[in-house]
Design an enzyme around this catalytic site. Structure first.
Site, PDB file in Angstrom:
ATOM      1  N   CYS A 103       0.838  -1.201   0.000  1.00  0.00           N
ATOM      2  CA  CYS A 103       0.000   0.000   0.000  1.00  0.00           C
ATOM      3  C   CYS A 103       0.874   1.253   0.000  1.00  0.00           C
ATOM      4  O   CYS A 103       0.613   2.208  -0.738  1.00  0.00           O
ATOM      5  CB  CYS A 103      -0.922  -0.007   1.214  1.00  0.00           C
ATOM      6  SG  CYS A 103      -2.098   1.377   1.253  1.00  0.00           S
ATOM      7  N   CYS A 199      -5.841  -3.400   7.292  1.00  0.00           N
ATOM      8  CA  CYS A 199      -7.107  -2.685   7.410  1.00  0.00           C
ATOM      9  C   CYS A 199      -8.274  -3.452   6.820  1.00  0.00           C
ATOM     10  O   CYS A 199      -9.394  -3.354   7.315  1.00  0.00           O
ATOM     11  CB  CYS A 199      -6.986  -1.309   6.761  1.00  0.00           C
ATOM     12  SG  CYS A 199      -6.569  -1.337   4.990  1.00  0.00           S
TER      13      CYS A 199
END
Length: 354
Positions: A103, A199
């Site tokens: 990410c 997440c």
């Protein structure tokens, strides 16, 4: 005209204080939240993940309090391709990935920087606990002051150009100091809990996530020892990681650990704790921030919250990096990253492949 900063705001206390500190430093700030997925896509309730509507509203409210513009960018397609698909494929290949690194590599410091340029911003700012310095010879990525929160391990992919246009204002603070600043500024999220490491899987159930996303159930196979003797049946090889002891469902006179995963055979190898120790690893996709001599003893970290250990590193003819530890290390895991340090400075890092 003053410098402009694009602040990545998650709705948490760290990025909120980062925005405040940059504004105090005289920057013209713009707050943004990256919309990475819909909660319904991952089967989670809204309030349980960092991309929830409540988190977006939290970030927006801080931006309003600071008097800065705020936007939400839709990066869902990029996140699925670069992070979620990579995560699933890594598990299918018998690896244990670290999606936070991907990410950072593809979203925060690539796509987000592109947006920053479109908005004529000079720097991208995040709430990471790390530091960047420049000495005329180049930029250096350093550990954060708070060793318990240091996030330099997940930032090793930053290039010199990215380091030149990135700012980590929290690097010189401890978490307690950041929460204190948030309280002093009246930020309602001053006591907000930190988000999950991954997440999009806040409950940690990787198996269910992979099965739901792919529509394919895991296939049981054999637990075997290093000689190939069958010890039992596993639930699916990607349900396990190197060093795992709990949840194997096997009764044995001594403790058994996962020592190897063989996806091509749908087998999981079990052994003793001693079988987990190795002195050598090979990494690919390596990014060098600083130079290292083949005979130089530096330090290496093979997982996020581990103390670095002394090692040497050399580049092979095909561009891979071989790392040799002075003492054997436990549970070197394919798919995780090895990050090299010289003191507090990150020398470079890459993905462990063997």
């Amino acid at each position: 005209m003053g410098k402009k900063a694009l602040i990545a705001m998650s709705g948490g206390v760290d990025s909120s204080v980062a925005a405040y500190l940059m504004k105090e430093a005289g920057y013209d700030c713009i707050g943004v939240t990256m919309k990475l997925y819909d909660n319904e896509d991952i089967g989670m309730e809204q309030e349980k993940t960092c991309c929830s509507l409540s988190d977006i509203e939290d970030a927006r409210s801080v931006a309003v309090k600071l008097g800065i513009p705020y936007y939400v960018f839709n990066f869902k397609a990029d996140f699925k391709e670069k992070v979620i698909d990579n995560f699933i494929e890594s598990y299918r290949c018998g690896m244990t990935p670290n999606p936070c690194i991907e990410c950072n590599r593809h979203l925060k410091f690539a796509h987000l920087w592109q947006k920053a340029r479109e908005l004529q911003c000079d720097v991208v700012v995040t709430g990471h606990y790390a530091r960047i310095t420049e000495d005329g010879q180049g930029y250096h990525l350093l550990k954060g002051k708070d060793s318990a929160k240091d996030q330099s391990y997940v930032l090793y992919s930053l290039t010199q150009e990215q380091l030149a246009h990135t700012c980590f204002p929290l690097g010189g603070y401890t978490k307690e100091e950041i929460r204190r600043i948030a309280e002093e500024q009246g930020f309602f999220n001053a006591a907000k809990k930190d988000s999950q490491d991954i997440c999009f899987i806040p409950d940690g159930d990787y198996r269910s996530f992979i099965e739901k996303t792919t529509g394919q159930s895991s296939q049981p196979g054999d637990f075997v020892d290093k000689d190939g003797n069958v010890l039992g049946t596993h639930k699916g090889y990607y349900c396990y990681t190197i060093g795992q002891r709990r949840g194997l469902g096997i009764s044995a006179p001594q403790s058994l650990y996962v020592t190897e995963i063989r996806p091509e055979e749908n087998k999981v190898v079990l052994g003793s704790n001693d079988d987990l120790f190795h002195s050598h690893l090979t990494a690919d996709n390596f990014n060098w921030i600083e130079e290292v001599r083949p005979d130089e003893v530096i330090k290496a970290r093979i997982r996020y919250h581990q103390v670095e250990k002394e090692a040497t590193a050399r580049v092979t003819q095909d561009g891979r990096v071989e790392v040799d530890f002075l003492e054997p290390q436990r549970a070197i895991t394919k798919g995780q990253s090895v990050v090299l340090y010289r003191g507090d400075a990150v020398v470079g890092g890459g993905r462990i492949i063997e």
